[in-house]
Design a protein around this motif. Structure first.
Motif, PDB file in Angstrom:
ATOM      1  N   MET A 139       0.846  -1.196   0.000  1.00 52.77           N
ATOM      2  CA  MET A 139       0.000   0.000   0.000  1.00 52.77           C
ATOM      3  C   MET A 139       0.881   1.246   0.000  1.00 52.77           C
ATOM      4  O   MET A 139       1.785   1.371   0.825  1.00 52.77           O
ATOM      5  N   TYR A 140       0.631   2.155  -0.939  1.00 52.51           N
ATOM      6  CA  TYR A 140       1.380   3.395  -0.995  1.00 52.51           C
ATOM      7  C   TYR A 140       0.890   4.369   0.071  1.00 52.51           C
ATOM      8  O   TYR A 140      -0.231   4.252   0.599  1.00 52.51           O
ATOM      9  N   ALA A 141       1.738   5.372   0.370  1.00 55.09           N
ATOM     10  CA  ALA A 141       1.417   6.325   1.430  1.00 55.09           C
ATOM     11  C   ALA A 141       0.063   7.020   1.225  1.00 55.09           C
ATOM     12  O   ALA A 141      -0.724   7.121   2.177  1.00 55.09           O
ATOM     13  N   PRO A 142      -0.278   7.519   0.025  1.00 56.46           N
ATOM     14  CA  PRO A 142      -1.588   8.163  -0.152  1.00 56.46           C
ATOM     15  C   PRO A 142      -2.757   7.221   0.157  1.00 56.46           C
ATOM     16  O   PRO A 142      -3.785   7.654   0.693  1.00 56.46           O
ATOM     17  N   GLU A 143      -2.592   5.934  -0.170  1.00 58.41           N
ATOM     18  CA  GLU A 143      -3.645   4.964   0.139  1.00 58.41           C
ATOM     19  C   GLU A 143      -3.768   4.765   1.651  1.00 58.41           C
ATOM     20  O   GLU A 143      -4.872   4.667   2.179  1.00 58.41           O
ATOM     21  N   ARG A 144      -2.614   4.685   2.336  1.00 55.00           N
ATOM     22  CA  ARG A 144      -2.641   4.577   3.803  1.00 55.00           C
ATOM     23  C   ARG A 144      -3.329   5.787   4.407  1.00 55.00           C
ATOM     24  O   ARG A 144      -4.119   5.673   5.348  1.00 55.00           O
ATOM     25  N   HIS A 145      -3.010   6.960   3.890  1.00 53.93           N
ATOM     26  CA  HIS A 145      -3.596   8.186   4.427  1.00 53.93           C
ATOM     27  C   HIS A 145      -5.118   8.164   4.324  1.00 53.93           C
ATOM     28  O   HIS A 145      -5.828   8.543   5.276  1.00 53.93           O
ATOM     29  N   GLN A 146      -5.626   7.739   3.179  1.00 49.25           N
ATOM     30  CA  GLN A 146      -7.077   7.672   3.006  1.00 49.25           C
ATOM     31  C   GLN A 146      -7.710   6.680   3.988  1.00 49.25           C
ATOM     32  O   GLN A 146      -8.768   6.939   4.568  1.00 49.25           O
ATOM     33  N   GLU A 147      -7.045   5.548   4.167  1.00 50.97           N
ATOM     34  CA  GLU A 147      -7.575   4.537   5.088  1.00 50.97           C
ATOM     35  C   GLU A 147      -7.494   5.012   6.533  1.00 50.97           C
ATOM     36  O   GLU A 147      -8.408   4.786   7.331  1.00 50.97           O
ATOM     37  N   ILE A 148      -6.420   5.694   6.890  1.00 49.70           N
ATOM     38  CA  ILE A 148      -6.292   6.246   8.246  1.00 49.70           C
ATOM     39  C   ILE A 148      -7.399   7.253   8.510  1.00 49.70           C
ATOM     40  O   ILE A 148      -8.017   7.260   9.580  1.00 49.70           O
ATOM     41  N   LEU A 149      -7.671   8.114   7.546  1.00 55.32           N
ATOM     42  CA  LEU A 149      -8.751   9.098   7.703  1.00 55.32           C
ATOM     43  C   LEU A 149     -10.096   8.406   7.898  1.00 55.32           C
ATOM     44  O   LEU A 149     -10.900   8.802   8.750  1.00 55.32           O
ATOM     45  N   ARG A 150     -10.345   7.373   7.108  1.00 53.44           N
ATOM     46  CA  ARG A 150     -11.611   6.643   7.237  1.00 53.44           C
ATOM     47  C   ARG A 150     -11.740   6.022   8.631  1.00 53.44           C
ATOM     48  O   ARG A 150     -12.797   6.132   9.272  1.00 53.44           O
ATOM     49  N   LEU A 151     -10.683   5.384   9.097  1.00 60.00           N
ATOM     50  CA  LEU A 151     -10.718   4.742  10.411  1.00 60.00           C
ATOM     51  C   LEU A 151     -10.903   5.775  11.524  1.00 60.00           C
ATOM     52  O   LEU A 151     -11.649   5.543  12.480  1.00 60.00           O
ATOM     53  N   ALA A 152     -10.231   6.912  11.408  1.00 63.45           N
ATOM     54  CA  ALA A 152     -10.348   7.948  12.426  1.00 63.45           C
ATOM     55  C   ALA A 152     -11.762   8.510  12.494  1.00 63.45           C
ATOM     56  O   ALA A 152     -12.298   8.758  13.580  1.00 63.45           O
ATOM     57  N   ARG A 153     -12.378   8.691  11.338  1.00 59.11           N
ATOM     58  CA  ARG A 153     -13.732   9.247  11.309  1.00 59.11           C
ATOM     59  C   ARG A 153     -14.754   8.243  11.837  1.00 59.11           C
ATOM     60  O   ARG A 153     -15.727   8.625  12.487  1.00 59.11           O
ATOM     61  N   GLU A 154     -14.517   6.948  11.585  1.00 59.44           N
ATOM     62  CA  GLU A 154     -15.449   5.925  12.066  1.00 59.44           C
ATOM     63  C   GLU A 154     -15.322   5.697  13.567  1.00 59.44           C
ATOM     64  O   GLU A 154     -16.322   5.574  14.276  1.00 59.44           O
ATOM     65  N   ALA A 155     -14.073   5.628  14.056  1.00 57.84           N
ATOM     66  CA  ALA A 155     -13.842   5.272  15.463  1.00 57.84           C
ATOM     67  C   ALA A 155     -13.658   6.485  16.365  1.00 57.84           C
ATOM     68  O   ALA A 155     -13.730   6.366  17.589  1.00 57.84           O
ATOM     69  N   GLY A 156     -13.419   7.661  15.759  1.00 59.87           N
ATOM     70  CA  GLY A 156     -13.184   8.852  16.567  1.00 59.87           C
ATOM     71  C   GLY A 156     -11.742   9.026  16.973  1.00 59.87           C
ATOM     72  O   GLY A 156     -11.345  10.078  17.471  1.00 59.87           O
ATOM     73  N   ARG A 157     -10.919   7.992  16.749  1.00 59.36           N
ATOM     74  CA  ARG A 157      -9.515   8.053  17.132  1.00 59.36           C
ATOM     75  C   ARG A 157      -8.769   6.879  16.507  1.00 59.36           C
ATOM     76  O   ARG A 157      -9.340   5.803  16.331  1.00 59.36           O
ATOM     77  N   VAL A 158      -7.505   7.081  16.183  1.00 56.79           N
ATOM     78  CA  VAL A 158      -6.631   5.987  15.745  1.00 56.79           C
ATOM     79  C   VAL A 158      -5.363   6.045  16.582  1.00 56.79           C
ATOM     80  O   VAL A 158      -4.964   7.118  17.051  1.00 56.79           O
ATOM     81  N   ASP A 159      -4.741   4.870  16.797  1.00 57.74           N
ATOM     82  CA  ASP A 159      -3.494   4.857  17.564  1.00 57.74           C
ATOM     83  C   ASP A 159      -2.370   4.270  16.728  1.00 57.74           C
ATOM     84  O   ASP A 159      -2.595   3.461  15.813  1.00 57.74           O
TER      85      ASP A 159
END
Length: 255
Positions: A1-21
């Protein structure tokens, strides 16, 4: 997974869960924790996420509502904190006086003080006091005040008055976030005031902070690296961050 793809997935997870670690993301993407920290920093600079202790939250959420409790602090970067606390033992004065701040790494230091050590210890942190209450070589002074539930630390006027009346050899200081530019920060104004008073009550200041906190900024600023003689942190600290902190006059030890 390239960095831009990771970024999109991180944003999705943060918005769904309210936080990422950091650690969970590193495991999910099978990359290093340092790679995740760079991802979160990039998203923070873009205004899409906000860095907090151990991870990030969607931009716009209140930092004050996400201050980690003791259990979460103990579990974050546990191995790094153990190494930092072990290295900090070498900074204990011989038969002198120390102030121990409220923080999970400082509490580890307290737990590791050898039985044959003689010290005067002042602390406003209940977990630290509990670890030292049965240590026969320690003359323990517990600072009073209103106790915050999240950190088990005494704050407000009683604590501030107590620190105004002493001058200790060394303060072992904790922080929620640090950077050469932003200084030392924590989410709560009352805790920041006590930390500031503790800095003023010591001849030497040793900051114990894992590299997860590097680059993070919280609501209440209580000092700068001009106030810190020594930072003990782990090898995850980026070379550029280390150089900037050393340029401010603080010695940096990586463990």
């Amino acid at each position: 997974m390239y960095a831009p793809e990771r970024h999109q997935e991180i944003l999705r997870l943060a918005r769904e869960a309210g936080r990422v670690d950091v650690l969970s993301l590193a495991d999910r993407f099978q990359v290093t924790a340092e790679t995740v920290r760079r991802d979160l920093t990039a998203l923070d600079r873009s205004g899409l996420l906000r860095r907090v202790h151990g991870g990030a939250i969607p931009a716009g959420r209140a930092d004050l509502d996400l201050e980690p409790d003791l259990t979460e602090r103990e579990a974050t970067a546990a191995e790094e904190k153990d190494r930092i606390a072990a290295a900090a033992l070498a900074e204990l004065p011989d038969g002198g006086s120390v102030v121990l701040d409220a923080g999970s790494t400082v509490a580890r230091l307290a737990a590791g003080i050898p039985a044959d050590v003689a010290l005067t210890v002042v602390t406003h942190a209940l977990p630290v006091a509990a670890r030292l209450a049965d240590h026969t070589g320690i003359d323990l002074h517990l600072v009073g005040g209103r106790v915050r539930h999240r950190t088990r630390a005494a704050v407000d006027a009683w604590a501030l008055r107590a620190y105004a009346e002493i001058r200790a050899d060394v303060l072992f200081l904790a922080t929620n976030g640090f950077s050469a530019d932003g200084g030392l920060t924590t989410p709560d104004l009352a805790e920041a005031a006590v930390k500031r008073a503790a800095i003023g009550a010591a001849r030497r200041v040793v900051l114990l902070a894992d590299s997860v906190k590097a680059g993070q900024e919280h609501f209440a600023r209580f000092g700068s690296f001009a106030d810190v003689d020594l930072l003990i942190t782990d090898t995850g600290l980026a070379p550029a961050q280390q150089a900037a902190i050393e340029a401010a006059g603080t010695e940096v030890v990586l463990v």
